[in-house]
Design an enzyme around this catalytic site. Structure first.
Site, PDB file in Angstrom:
ATOM      1  N   ILE A   1      27.136  29.449 -11.846  1.00  0.00           N
ATOM      2  CA  ILE A   1      26.317  29.172 -10.666  1.00  0.00           C
ATOM      3  C   ILE A   1      25.630  30.462 -10.215  1.00  0.00           C
ATOM      4  O   ILE A   1      24.565  30.440  -9.620  1.00  0.00           O
ATOM      5  CB  ILE A   1      27.173  28.546  -9.545  1.00  0.00           C
ATOM      6  N   ASP A   2      26.247  31.612 -10.562  1.00  0.00           N
ATOM      7  CA  ASP A   2      25.694  32.908 -10.149  1.00  0.00           C
ATOM      8  C   ASP A   2      24.517  33.352 -11.015  1.00  0.00           C
ATOM      9  O   ASP A   2      23.907  34.381 -10.726  1.00  0.00           O
ATOM     10  CB  ASP A   2      26.776  33.995 -10.223  1.00  0.00           C
TER      11      ASP A   2
ATOM     12  N   TYR B   1      30.755  25.939  -1.106  1.00  0.00           N
ATOM     13  CA  TYR B   1      31.386  24.833  -1.827  1.00  0.00           C
ATOM     14  C   TYR B   1      30.534  23.569  -1.808  1.00  0.00           C
ATOM     15  O   TYR B   1      30.698  22.691  -2.653  1.00  0.00           O
ATOM     16  CB  TYR B   1      32.808  24.586  -1.304  1.00  0.00           C
TER      17      TYR B   1
ATOM     18  N   GLY C   1      32.179  29.200 -17.933  1.00  0.00           N
ATOM     19  CA  GLY C   1      31.585  30.503 -17.667  1.00  0.00           C
ATOM     20  C   GLY C   1      31.948  31.557 -18.693  1.00  0.00           C
ATOM     21  O   GLY C   1      32.342  31.230 -19.822  1.00  0.00           O
TER      22      GLY C   1
ATOM     23  N   THR D   1      35.362  31.204 -20.202  1.00  0.00           N
ATOM     24  CA  THR D   1      35.423  30.099 -21.166  1.00  0.00           C
ATOM     25  C   THR D   1      34.780  30.495 -22.489  1.00  0.00           C
ATOM     26  O   THR D   1      35.286  30.136 -23.564  1.00  0.00           O
ATOM     27  CB  THR D   1      34.708  28.862 -20.579  1.00  0.00           C
TER      28      THR D   1
ATOM     29  N   MET E   1      27.146  32.154  -2.867  1.00  0.00           N
ATOM     30  CA  MET E   1      27.928  32.688  -3.984  1.00  0.00           C
ATOM     31  C   MET E   1      27.160  33.813  -4.680  1.00  0.00           C
ATOM     32  O   MET E   1      25.949  33.942  -4.516  1.00  0.00           O
ATOM     33  CB  MET E   1      28.269  31.571  -4.947  1.00  0.00           C
ATOM     34  N   GLY E   2      27.859  34.560  -5.490  1.00  0.00           N
ATOM     35  CA  GLY E   2      27.271  35.698  -6.190  1.00  0.00           C
ATOM     36  C   GLY E   2      28.280  36.827  -6.180  1.00  0.00           C
ATOM     37  O   GLY E   2      28.234  37.714  -5.338  1.00  0.00           O
TER      38      GLY E   2
HETATM   39  P1  ATP Z   1      33.503  30.762 -13.796  1.00  0.00           P
HETATM   40  O1  ATP Z   1      32.045  30.833 -13.967  1.00  0.00           O
HETATM   41  O2  ATP Z   1      33.881  29.731 -12.811  1.00  0.00           O
HETATM   42  O3  ATP Z   1      34.168  32.085 -13.571  1.00  0.00           O
HETATM   43  P2  ATP Z   1      34.905  30.894 -16.288  1.00  0.00           P
HETATM   44  O4  ATP Z   1      34.767  30.134 -17.548  1.00  0.00           O
HETATM   45  O5  ATP Z   1      34.594  32.360 -16.371  1.00  0.00           O
HETATM   46  O6  ATP Z   1      34.050  30.166 -15.195  1.00  0.00           O
HETATM   47  P3  ATP Z   1      37.728  31.425 -16.006  1.00  0.00           P
HETATM   48  O7  ATP Z   1      38.712  30.747 -15.103  1.00  0.00           O
HETATM   49  O8  ATP Z   1      37.587  32.888 -15.951  1.00  0.00           O
HETATM   50  O9  ATP Z   1      36.355  30.681 -15.697  1.00  0.00           O
HETATM   51  O10 ATP Z   1      38.048  31.020 -17.534  1.00  0.00           O
HETATM   52  C1  ATP Z   1      38.130  29.676 -17.960  1.00  0.00           C
HETATM   53  C2  ATP Z   1      39.275  29.505 -18.926  1.00  0.00           C
HETATM   54  O11 ATP Z   1      39.134  30.417 -20.024  1.00  0.00           O
HETATM   55  C3  ATP Z   1      40.627  29.788 -18.275  1.00  0.00           C
HETATM   56  O12 ATP Z   1      41.537  28.800 -18.683  1.00  0.00           O
HETATM   57  C4  ATP Z   1      40.973  31.175 -18.804  1.00  0.00           C
HETATM   58  O13 ATP Z   1      42.346  31.404 -18.883  1.00  0.00           O
HETATM   59  C5  ATP Z   1      40.331  31.189 -20.183  1.00  0.00           C
HETATM   60  N1  ATP Z   1      39.984  32.565 -20.607  1.00  0.00           N
HETATM   61  C6  ATP Z   1      39.261  33.461 -19.907  1.00  0.00           C
HETATM   62  N2  ATP Z   1      39.120  34.623 -20.593  1.00  0.00           N
HETATM   63  C7  ATP Z   1      39.792  34.455 -21.744  1.00  0.00           C
HETATM   64  C8  ATP Z   1      40.035  35.282 -22.891  1.00  0.00           C
HETATM   65  N3  ATP Z   1      39.551  36.533 -22.989  1.00  0.00           N
HETATM   66  N4  ATP Z   1      40.768  34.766 -23.895  1.00  0.00           N
HETATM   67  C9  ATP Z   1      41.250  33.527 -23.818  1.00  0.00           C
HETATM   68  N5  ATP Z   1      41.080  32.693 -22.778  1.00  0.00           N
HETATM   69  C10 ATP Z   1      40.349  33.132 -21.757  1.00  0.00           C
HETATM   70 MG    MG Z   2      34.006  33.800 -14.836  1.00  0.00          MG
END
Ligand code: ATP
Ligand code: MG
Length: 442
Positions: free
Chosen positions: A210-211, A362, A180, A183, A254-255
């Site tokens: 997913i949102d 979930y 997301g 990531t 979700m959202g």
């Molecule tokens: P979701 O859609 O489920 O929120 P996401 O990718 O946003 O997915 P996060 O858990 O927020 O999920 O981030 C995924 C990974 O990226 C985690 O290991 C998090 O620590 C890392 N991460 C998030 N933001 C940063 C950032 N600004 N710099 C470095 N690493 C980051």
């Molecule tokens: Mg996120």
């Protein structure tokens, strides 16, 4: 689905960085290579058609680079090793993307080694002790039949230097990061660190949400499946509501910040009478508040179906003040409050509603992708490989204006996509539910 502000983001630079010049003949694609003169218009509305750039009314055209195989590639396939990682929450289609990446690398480019990093970014950290998975065509051949991710996932911050150390140690040429907004931010910073060290490693992002709230991922993969699965819960809620006196079906989906699943499910089911989303604040009490409107509906029809996005009504609650491992704010549980408020509102009038609360969140996240998403995920995976092999880095693969394109990572991480409550899209949702434009007392 053009419903929100991503179309208003000022896109200036759409150039994709490369780790080096592409000089090797592409072994795949039977000569069907992308013409480098081709480009995909970012904004296709008529007011931009002139594109002369002479006035504000006719801004200069901005284009995204089309995805697809290039005639020349940067990495020598026989000496290339790739890695795949999945991060953040689950979403339908993750395994389909992994499968497409592995199959294209293997069959299209004859890349000898693809490894899977287990449990998100934590998998790069030696102290965690997670082995890499050898992603062979045999290993991935049936993974699309299952939901979730075969690689596992995680949240939580990881040291970016440790991640790049691990990439160097493993001799990885291309890292595919599926996740997301967090990531994609991590991916951007990993790419920066690689650049700082002068390494030739490409970082390719595949945005997952997913949102459906990531800019320039319209819609995001898994969203179609989510709406379809939410529909099963909504149909159940409708049957429950119509099968009992004073029946109310309440479905939580979700959202967090964007109510796309709730809105799209309401549109697809047509049985929803109230769609509550974070973008459209409302009051619970008072003559124009939600409970009064629900009361009217119940008196008239005797039943109601309510779909509430998890981030709706947050302003009516005290902030939870908690965050998850990645620092995302934990939302307070509005759906439970809503259920309690509905019950006490009617009980105060000596009415006992038959309220059924369904939370399929979930289940929605973990089902296998439907046909549409399977196809979509396959293309994303295929195009991610074609782009990665050319040495492009720091970008995501997405679909925009009906074409697959490469988009700079910083554009997709710039804010989040939200439903525009002034749009025809939201108006259509309101028309299908019959709820008023506003449930605020002012
Ligand atoms: P979701 O859609 O489920 O929120 P996401 O990718 O946003 O997915 P996060 O858990 O927020 O999920 O981030 C995924 C990974 O990226 C985690 O290991 C998090 O620590 C890392 N991460 C998030 N933001 C940063 C950032 N600004 N710099 C470095 N690493 C980051
Ligand atoms: Mg996120």
């Amino acid at each position: 689905m053009r419903t929100s502000q991503d179309e208003n983001i000022d896109v200036k630079n759409t150039e994709i960085p490369i780790v080096g010049p592409a000089k090797i003949q592409n072994p795949s694609a039977c000569g069907q290579f992308v013409n480098e003169d081709d480009a995909v218009l970012v904004n296709i509305s008529r007011r931009n058609v002139d594109g002369s750039g002479k006035s504000k009314k006719h801004p200069k055209h901005v284009f995204f680079e089309p995805a697809g195989p290039r005639e020349k590639i940067y990495y020598d396939p026989s000496k290339t090793k790739c890695a795949v990682v999945t991060c953040g929450g689950l979403c339908p289609g993750l395994n389909d993307v992994i499968r497409a990446i592995v199959m294209t690398l293997h069959h299209g480019y004859h890349v000898p080694s693809v490894v899977g990093i287990q449990y998100g970014l934590a998998g790069f950290v030696p102290e965690q002790g997670y082995d890499v998975v050898d992603l062979t065509p045999d290993y991935v051949s049936r993974i699309h039949e299952f939901g979730g991710t075969v690689l596992g996932s995680s949240r939580g911050p990881q040291d970016l230097e440790v991640i790049v150390d691990a990439l160097e140690r493993m001799n990885i040429s291309i890292l595919f990061m599926i996740g997301g907004d967090g990531t994609m931010r991590a991916a951007s910073r990993v790419a920066e660190e690689i650049h700082k060290r002068g390494l030739s490693i490409s970082i390719v992002g595949l945005p997952k949400t997913i949102d459906n709230d990531i800019n320039f991922a319209s819609p995001s993969f898994g969203f179609d499946t989510s709406v379809e699965t939410a529909g099963i819960a909504i149909k159940g809620a409708h049957i429950e509501a119509t099968g009992a006196p004073w029946g109310i079906g309440l479905v939580k989906v979700m959202g967090r910040d964007a109510g796309y699943i709730a809105a799209q499910s309401a549109l697809s089911c047509q049985e929803v009478n109230f769609c509550l989303i974070p973008e459209s604040p409302f009051d619970l009490h008072g003559e124009n508040g939600f409970l009064a409107v629900l009361d009217k509906r119940m008196k008239k029809r005797g039943n109601a179906v309510i779909v509430v996005a998890e981030g709706a009504g947050q302003e009516l609650l005290e902030e939870s003040g908690k965050t998850d491992a990645s620092g995302n704010v934990k939302l307070a549980d509005f759906a439970t409050l809503l259920k309690d408020e509905i019950l006490s509102y009617f009980r105060a009038k000596d009415i006992e509603p038959t309220l059924k609360f369904i939370d399929p969140s979930y289940i929605i996240r973990s089902v296998p992708a439907n046909a549409n998403d399977r196809i979509y995920c396959s293309f994303l995976g295929i195009y991610a490989v074609h782009a990665g092999m050319t040495g492009r880095t720091g970008f995501v693969v997405s679909r925009w204006n009906g074409r697959y394109v490469h988009i700079p990572m910083d554009l997709v991480t710039k804010g989040k996509k939200r439903i525009n409550t002034q749009s025809n899209y939201w108006r259509a949702v309101l028309e299908s539910t019959g709820q008023p434009m506003s449930m605020k007392n002012r």
